[in-house]
Every structure is written in C-alpha cells, then in structure tokens.
Design a protein around this motif. Structure first.
Motif, PDB file in Angstrom:
ATOM      1  N   ASP A  49     136.983  13.535  78.469  1.00 55.81           N
ATOM      2  CA  ASP A  49     137.963  13.198  77.430  1.00 55.81           C
ATOM      3  C   ASP A  49     139.286  13.931  77.635  1.00 55.81           C
ATOM      4  O   ASP A  49     139.895  14.418  76.689  1.00 55.81           O
ATOM      5  CB  ASP A  49     137.397  13.503  76.037  1.00 55.81           C
ATOM      6  CG  ASP A  49     136.220  12.617  75.679  1.00 55.81           C
ATOM      7  OD1 ASP A  49     136.176  11.464  76.154  1.00 55.81           O
ATOM      8  OD2 ASP A  49     135.340  13.077  74.925  1.00 55.81           O
ATOM      9  N   GLY A  50     139.714  14.038  78.889  1.00 56.04           N
ATOM     10  CA  GLY A  50     140.990  14.653  79.215  1.00 56.04           C
ATOM     11  C   GLY A  50     140.988  16.169  79.284  1.00 56.04           C
ATOM     12  O   GLY A  50     141.987  16.778  79.630  1.00 56.04           O
ATOM     13  N   ALA A  51     139.875  16.806  78.950  1.00 59.80           N
ATOM     14  CA  ALA A  51     139.793  18.274  78.992  1.00 59.80           C
ATOM     15  C   ALA A  51     138.988  18.714  80.208  1.00 59.80           C
ATOM     16  O   ALA A  51     137.863  18.260  80.407  1.00 59.80           O
ATOM     17  CB  ALA A  51     139.139  18.797  77.713  1.00 59.80           C
ATOM     18  N   GLU A  52     139.596  19.614  80.987  1.00 54.26           N
ATOM     19  CA  GLU A  52     138.890  20.117  82.173  1.00 54.26           C
ATOM     20  C   GLU A  52     137.803  21.097  81.739  1.00 54.26           C
ATOM     21  O   GLU A  52     138.037  22.029  80.979  1.00 54.26           O
ATOM     22  CB  GLU A  52     139.878  20.807  83.113  1.00 54.26           C
ATOM     23  CG  GLU A  52     139.235  21.201  84.427  1.00 54.26           C
ATOM     24  CD  GLU A  52     140.238  21.729  85.440  1.00 54.26           C
ATOM     25  OE1 GLU A  52     139.821  22.516  86.301  1.00 54.26           O
ATOM     26  OE2 GLU A  52     141.431  21.358  85.364  1.00 54.26           O
ATOM     27  N   MET A  53     136.591  20.846  82.208  1.00 57.09           N
ATOM     28  CA  MET A  53     135.447  21.685  81.875  1.00 57.09           C
ATOM     29  C   MET A  53     135.345  22.847  82.876  1.00 57.09           C
ATOM     30  O   MET A  53     135.756  22.714  84.024  1.00 57.09           O
ATOM     31  CB  MET A  53     134.148  20.870  81.931  1.00 57.09           C
ATOM     32  CG  MET A  53     134.109  19.672  80.998  1.00 57.09           C
ATOM     33  SD  MET A  53     133.999  20.190  79.285  1.00 57.09           S
ATOM     34  CE  MET A  53     135.559  19.591  78.657  1.00 57.09           C
TER      35      MET A  53
END
Length: 67
Positions: A49-53
């Motif tokens: 969802d667009g967030a780098e894990m």
C-alpha cells in the motif's frame, strides 16, 4: 527467463552444441530459471500500500511461515 537468458541459451545451443535443445532440456531451463528458483529476486524492497516494509520479500515469507 529474461531476454539475456534467451539469447545466452540460443547462442549456446546454436554455436556451441550445434543442435536444437531436447524437450527435456527446454523443460529444465524453464524450471531452473523460474522466479521462485531465483531467490535473489525476493531480496528486493517489499512495498505494501505504498509503504516500504522493513526487510525484504524473502524475510516476509519466512515470517508468515513461522507464524
């Protein structure tokens, strides 16, 4: 299998072996070069969802298997 692989194997069979690959060889090349066999592929960034894990896709699958 990407373009580099296709050219490599094409040249290998055409120029080195001087024959067409057998069905078994074609099958093996496809299996050996599948994405799941290339573990380096999973060392990329994992973005949800667009967030780098944190970590990478390979670590993400390990965590799910341990859970």
């Amino acid at each position: 299998m990407d373009d580099w692989d296709e050219h490599f194997y094409y040249d290998l069979f055409l120029d080195h072996f001087k024959r067409n690959p057998t069905s078994v060889e074609c099958f093996q090349l496809g299996q050996a070069n599948s994405e799941h066999s290339r573990h380096w592929f999973f060392r990329g960034k994992l973005v949800i969802d667009g967030a780098e894990m944190p970590g990478d896709a390979f670590r993400g699958s390990e965590i799910n298997l341990k859970g």
